[in-house]
Enzyme design. Structure first.
Site, PDB file in Angstrom:
ATOM      1  CE  LYS A  14     -17.034  64.850  12.564  1.00 41.58           C
ATOM      2  NZ  LYS A  14     -18.082  63.836  12.854  1.00 41.58           N
ATOM      3  NE  ARG A  89     -13.555  59.592  11.825  1.00 37.37           N
ATOM      4  CZ  ARG A  89     -14.195  60.436  11.015  1.00 37.37           C
ATOM      5  NH1 ARG A  89     -13.572  61.446  10.490  1.00 37.37           N
ATOM      6  NH2 ARG A  89     -15.460  60.251  10.746  1.00 37.37           N
ATOM      7  NE  ARG A 128     -24.173  62.899   6.380  1.00 39.02           N
ATOM      8  CZ  ARG A 128     -23.102  62.942   7.188  1.00 39.02           C
ATOM      9  NH1 ARG A 128     -22.778  64.061   7.785  1.00 39.02           N
ATOM     10  NH2 ARG A 128     -22.373  61.879   7.395  1.00 39.02           N
ATOM     11  NE  ARG A 134     -20.633  60.436   3.835  1.00 36.80           N
ATOM     12  CZ  ARG A 134     -20.051  60.911   4.929  1.00 36.80           C
ATOM     13  NH1 ARG A 134     -20.082  62.203   5.170  1.00 36.80           N
ATOM     14  NH2 ARG A 134     -19.468  60.100   5.774  1.00 36.80           N
ATOM     15  NE  ARG A 146     -19.937  56.757   8.943  1.00 38.05           N
ATOM     16  CZ  ARG A 146     -20.889  57.528   8.415  1.00 38.05           C
ATOM     17  NH1 ARG A 146     -21.960  56.974   7.874  1.00 38.05           N
ATOM     18  NH2 ARG A 146     -20.748  58.829   8.413  1.00 38.05           N
TER      19      ARG A 146
HETATM   20  P1  AMP Z   1     -16.539  61.676   7.663  1.00 37.25           P
HETATM   21  O1  AMP Z   1     -16.873  62.396   6.404  1.00 37.25           O
HETATM   22  O2  AMP Z   1     -15.737  62.503   8.618  1.00 37.25           O
HETATM   23  O3  AMP Z   1     -17.758  61.054   8.301  1.00 37.25           O
HETATM   24  O4  AMP Z   1     -15.589  60.457   7.257  1.00 37.25           O
HETATM   25  C1  AMP Z   1     -16.044  59.421   6.416  1.00 37.25           C
HETATM   26  C2  AMP Z   1     -15.109  58.224   6.523  1.00 37.25           C
HETATM   27  O5  AMP Z   1     -13.785  58.607   6.095  1.00 37.25           O
HETATM   28  C3  AMP Z   1     -14.913  57.677   7.927  1.00 37.25           C
HETATM   29  O6  AMP Z   1     -15.944  56.753   8.286  1.00 37.25           O
HETATM   30  C4  AMP Z   1     -13.548  57.005   7.804  1.00 37.25           C
HETATM   31  O7  AMP Z   1     -13.658  55.767   7.133  1.00 37.25           O
HETATM   32  C5  AMP Z   1     -12.795  57.962   6.885  1.00 37.25           C
HETATM   33  N1  AMP Z   1     -12.064  58.996   7.657  1.00 37.25           N
HETATM   34  C6  AMP Z   1     -12.327  60.333   7.689  1.00 37.25           C
HETATM   35  N2  AMP Z   1     -11.466  60.982   8.491  1.00 37.25           N
HETATM   36  C7  AMP Z   1     -10.646  60.031   9.000  1.00 37.25           C
HETATM   37  C8  AMP Z   1      -9.570  60.050   9.926  1.00 37.25           C
HETATM   38  N3  AMP Z   1      -9.159  61.201  10.509  1.00 37.25           N
HETATM   39  N4  AMP Z   1      -8.948  58.891  10.222  1.00 37.25           N
HETATM   40  C9  AMP Z   1      -9.353  57.733   9.646  1.00 37.25           C
HETATM   41  N5  AMP Z   1     -10.364  57.630   8.795  1.00 37.25           N
HETATM   42  C10 AMP Z   1     -11.022  58.755   8.465  1.00 37.25           C
END
Ligand code: AMP
Length: 191
Positions: A14, A89, A128, A134, A146
């Site tokens: 993404k 999400r 990654r 991260r 996740r």
């Molecule tokens: P990402 O960078 O999109 O993989 O997001 C990393 C983490 O941020 C996720 O595993 C969630 O814990 C949190 N997170 C990101 N976007 C959302 C969302 N829309 N709703 C809830 N938690 C989120």
């Protein structure tokens, strides 16, 4: 105005593909994960609240996430359109996003859902971790959490957009360029 939801499991590409879409269609990229990480790094109140959830691979509660996204939208009135990366999400977030779009006199154009096999996701996330720093990418247990949260809470959001005839499922396997080409074709097919 064109507003795209770029959807998919963790590791689907993404972030990478958002950059391509942003440049090609002149859209503003909003990644909720990036915004949370910025807040954690800067030790804001929001960052402190979100950190425990993120470290465990769980979703940050809807109320916090939706409030944050609404504020971000208001910060960019000049944007010609948005790419939402990692949001919505949950179905509650999707409903909230529709309301926010309406308040801004616009709407979601399409949801582009990247489909990637689970074994490939695990491989990409571990690779990654080597460069992203991260911690949620480095721990196989958190990666699995996740992916499980994605299947249980996030994947049903596709139905929400399917019922509005806005869902485009995109094969996310293959090279970055191949996936970009598929995404551009899907976007161009929507007026
Ligand atoms: P990402 O960078 O999109 O993989 O997001 C990393 C983490 O941020 C996720 O595993 C969630 O814990 C949190 N997170 C990101 N976007 C959302 C969302 N829309 N709703 C809830 N938690 C989120």
């Amino acid at each position: 105005m064109r507003n795209l939801v770029l959807f998919g499991p963790p590791g689907a590409g993404k972030g990478t593909q958002s950059e391509r879409l942003q440049d090609h269609y002149q859209l503003f990229h909003l990644s909720t994960g990036d915004i949370f990480r910025y807040n954690i790094k800067n030790e804001t109140a929001l960052g402190r609240k979100a950190k425990a959830y993120i470290d465990q691979g769980q979703l940050v509660p809807d109320e916090l996430t939706i409030h944050m996204l609404a504020q971000e939208l208001d910060k960019h009135p000049e944007a010609a359109g948005f790419i939402f990366d990692g949001f919505p999400r949950t179905t509650a977030q999707a409903q909230a996003l529709d309301k926010l779009m309406e308040q801004h006199q616009t709407q979601i154009t399409a949801m582009l859902a990247l489909e990637v096999e689970e074994e490939e996701l695990r491989k990409r996330l571990l690779a990654r971790a080597e460069v992203s720093g991260r911690s949620d990418d480095a721990d196989p247990a958190v990666i699995q959490k996740r992916i499980d949260v994605y299947r249980q809470e996030t994947e049903p959001v596709k139905k929400y957009y399917q019922s509005q005839s806005k869902l485009d499922q995109i094969n996310g396997m293959g090279t970055i360029d191949e996936v970009t080409k598929r995404l551009f074709e899907a976007v161009d097919a929507r007026p």
